[in-house]
Design a protein around this motif. Structure first.
Motif, PDB file in Angstrom:
ATOM      1  N   PHE A  90       0.842  -1.185   0.000  1.00 48.55           N
ATOM      2  CA  PHE A  90       0.000   0.000   0.000  1.00 48.55           C
ATOM      3  C   PHE A  90       0.882   1.241   0.000  1.00 48.55           C
ATOM      4  N   VAL A  91       0.394   2.322  -0.562  1.00 46.52           N
ATOM      5  CA  VAL A  91       1.024   3.621  -0.359  1.00 46.52           C
ATOM      6  C   VAL A  91       0.637   4.087   1.036  1.00 46.52           C
ATOM      7  N   ARG A  92       1.632   4.411   1.831  1.00 46.97           N
ATOM      8  CA  ARG A  92       1.380   4.664   3.246  1.00 46.97           C
ATOM      9  C   ARG A  92       1.795   6.062   3.678  1.00 46.97           C
ATOM     10  N   ALA A  93       1.149   6.520   4.732  1.00 44.78           N
ATOM     11  CA  ALA A  93       1.571   7.709   5.464  1.00 44.78           C
ATOM     12  C   ALA A  93       2.031   7.207   6.824  1.00 44.78           C
ATOM     13  N   GLY A  94       3.352   7.090   6.993  1.00 46.44           N
ATOM     14  CA  GLY A  94       3.871   6.411   8.168  1.00 46.44           C
ATOM     15  C   GLY A  94       3.666   4.914   7.980  1.00 46.44           C
ATOM     16  N   ASN A  95       2.982   4.279   8.908  1.00 47.85           N
ATOM     17  CA  ASN A  95       2.699   2.850   8.793  1.00 47.85           C
ATOM     18  C   ASN A  95       1.282   2.560   8.309  1.00 47.85           C
ATOM     19  N   GLU A  96       0.483   3.591   8.154  1.00 46.57           N
ATOM     20  CA  GLU A  96      -0.920   3.398   7.806  1.00 46.57           C
ATOM     21  C   GLU A  96      -1.166   3.623   6.316  1.00 46.57           C
TER      22      GLU A  96
END
Length: 269
Positions: free
Chosen positions: A163-169
């Motif tokens: 997935f493309v993530r922001a941090g780990n999410e």
């Protein structure tokens, strides 16, 4: 009582050039794992088109849109012999042909990227390809995401990287942004002429080499002594990261929809 699904859009990083195969692999693996009911839609930001050739010469290119009316494409070879292709319901088949054997009429219709349909004796053919790719190497998935689904997609689906993530999410994409991409694809990609010089801040698309298809914002350009009249070293920001590379050919293009601008603002480091 069945649990109400919380569908949201996410971006998946996949192997560039294999977006369609990654989608097929997703459906196959998630079906096998019993998780396909958590997925509402998988969207490739590209347009599926039927291309028609006689030998190596392309004679027609037709988008395979859902609302497209039944259409006939006639391909004529150098000897004046014709193959009659029909397009309907996002499928392509041979309706009639002026070859002697007529064997090509028994070929099944094609409806997926990479599939081909041909009359071998006349050397006329049709094939389906993904064209006008807005974000090569990325596809979008609308799903009710939980830990099991996320882990399965990341580790068990061939051609899918993460997935493309922001941090780990995983980073969410709004319905409005997805619709803007679909609208742009339906209207068609605007083709522009090549420029001999580029200015800092211009939006460009790489047209040759390993980064072909990537889009970004020009942030620096300068010439080296060895390649003063051949190429320029250009630093540009891609959609999800910042990468400096040397290029010799790219084109500029009109401002993209808001999705591109937003991705650059939240560019992951």
């Amino acid at each position: 009582m069945e649990k109400e699904r919380n569908y949201k859009w996410y971006t998946l990083h996949v192997q560039s050039g294999f977006e369609d195969i990654a989608k097929e692999n997703l459906i196959e693996v998630l079906t096998t794992e019993g998780l396909i009911d958590k997925v509402k839609e998988i969207f490739i930001p590209a347009r599926m088109k039927a291309l028609f050739y006689t030998k190596r010469k392309k004679v027609a290119e037709v988008p395979l849109d859902e609302d497209r009316e039944r259409e006939e494409v006639v391909v004529e070879n150098d000897q004046g012999k014709k193959t009659y292709f029909t397009i309907s319901d996002k499928k392509v088949w041979i309706e009639n042909c002026e070859c002697k054997t007529k064997k090509c009429l028994s070929n099944p219709p094609i409806s997926k990227p990479r599939q081909k349909l041909k009359c071998s004796s006349l050397r006329n053919r049709a094939q389906i390809e993904l064209r006008d790719k807005l974000f090569p190497g990325y596809i979008f998935i609308n799903c009710d995401l939980d830990e099991k689904l996320m882990t399965t997609i990341k580790y068990k689906v061939p051609r899918v990287l993460d997935f493309v993530r922001a941090g780990n999410e995983p980073l969410e994409v709004s319905e409005k942004e997805i619709q803007a991409i679909k609208d742009k694809l339906k209207k068609g990609i605007i083709k522009v002429s090549k420029k001999s010089a580029f200015e800092v801040g211009e939006k460009v698309r790489i047209k040759e080499g390993p980064f072909v298809g990537f889009e970004g914002v020009l942030i620096n350009t300068f010439k080296t002594f060895e390649s003063l009249y051949k190429s320029k070293r250009v630093s540009f920001e891609t959609i999800f990261s910042s990468i400096p590379i040397s290029i010799s050919s790219c084109i500029n293009f009109p401002p993209a929809p808001c999705i591109l601008v937003i991705f650059i603002i939240i560019s992951l480091k």
